[in-house]
Design a protein around this motif. Sequence first.
Motif, PDB file in Angstrom:
ATOM      1  N   HIS A 172      24.703 -24.559 121.954  1.00  0.00           N
ATOM      2  CA  HIS A 172      25.398 -25.748 122.428  1.00  0.00           C
ATOM      3  C   HIS A 172      24.703 -27.024 121.954  1.00  0.00           C
ATOM      4  O   HIS A 172      25.362 -28.009 121.613  1.00  0.00           O
ATOM      5  N   LYS A 173      23.391 -27.002 121.916  1.00  0.00           N
ATOM      6  CA  LYS A 173      22.654 -28.166 121.416  1.00  0.00           C
ATOM      7  C   LYS A 173      22.944 -28.374 119.931  1.00  0.00           C
ATOM      8  O   LYS A 173      23.131 -29.505 119.480  1.00  0.00           O
ATOM      9  N   ALA A 174      23.012 -27.291 119.169  1.00  0.00           N
ATOM     10  CA  ALA A 174      23.314 -27.388 117.738  1.00  0.00           C
ATOM     11  C   ALA A 174      24.706 -27.970 117.516  1.00  0.00           C
ATOM     12  O   ALA A 174      24.902 -28.802 116.629  1.00  0.00           O
ATOM     13  N   ARG A 230      26.337 -29.976 119.581  1.00  0.00           N
ATOM     14  CA  ARG A 230      26.277 -31.411 119.916  1.00  0.00           C
ATOM     15  C   ARG A 230      25.645 -32.209 118.774  1.00  0.00           C
ATOM     16  O   ARG A 230      26.114 -33.290 118.427  1.00  0.00           O
ATOM     17  N   ASN A 231      24.580 -31.674 118.198  1.00  0.00           N
ATOM     18  CA  ASN A 231      23.920 -32.364 117.078  1.00  0.00           C
ATOM     19  C   ASN A 231      24.857 -32.485 115.877  1.00  0.00           C
ATOM     20  O   ASN A 231      24.878 -33.507 115.198  1.00  0.00           O
ATOM     21  N   PHE A 232      25.611 -31.424 115.611  1.00  0.00           N
ATOM     22  CA  PHE A 232      26.553 -31.431 114.498  1.00  0.00           C
ATOM     23  C   PHE A 232      27.577 -32.549 114.692  1.00  0.00           C
ATOM     24  O   PHE A 232      27.896 -33.293 113.766  1.00  0.00           O
ATOM     25  N   SER A 277      27.172 -35.240 116.492  1.00  0.00           N
ATOM     26  CA  SER A 277      26.491 -36.531 116.347  1.00  0.00           C
ATOM     27  C   SER A 277      26.456 -36.925 114.875  1.00  0.00           C
ATOM     28  O   SER A 277      26.666 -38.093 114.520  1.00  0.00           O
ATOM     29  N   GLU A 278      26.193 -35.934 114.022  1.00  0.00           N
ATOM     30  CA  GLU A 278      26.190 -36.187 112.579  1.00  0.00           C
ATOM     31  C   GLU A 278      27.572 -36.652 112.110  1.00  0.00           C
ATOM     32  O   GLU A 278      27.686 -37.604 111.334  1.00  0.00           O
ATOM     33  N   SER A 301      33.449 -28.536 111.151  1.00  0.00           N
ATOM     34  CA  SER A 301      33.185 -28.644 112.585  1.00  0.00           C
ATOM     35  C   SER A 301      34.301 -27.991 113.394  1.00  0.00           C
ATOM     36  O   SER A 301      34.043 -27.343 114.407  1.00  0.00           O
TER      37      SER A 301
END
Length: 89
Positions: free
Chosen positions: A10-12, A14-16, A18-19, A45
Amino acid sequence: MSFIFYQFQHKAIRNFFSEINLLCGSTNFQSVTEVEFLRDRILKSMSLLASHSYIEEQVILPALRKKEIKLSDKDSHDHKKLDEKLFQV
């Protein structure tokens, strides 16, 4: 250990996103190359979200329920809303 992996996924994601957000703000929409790059990242995505939702709904959440681990109905509801939105695009 498996819960840490669950959180990591889930963190990955969210980071994706953000990018993607940063790319949207910095893309020169007059440049075909930059627009195509942004489009490709957005399509990736969407694919990532669809795959994540499917795997979580069909594999991870049923396995956790089988072990009688208390789950939030919010996870399934969020995935259902996500799938509906993805199919609208």
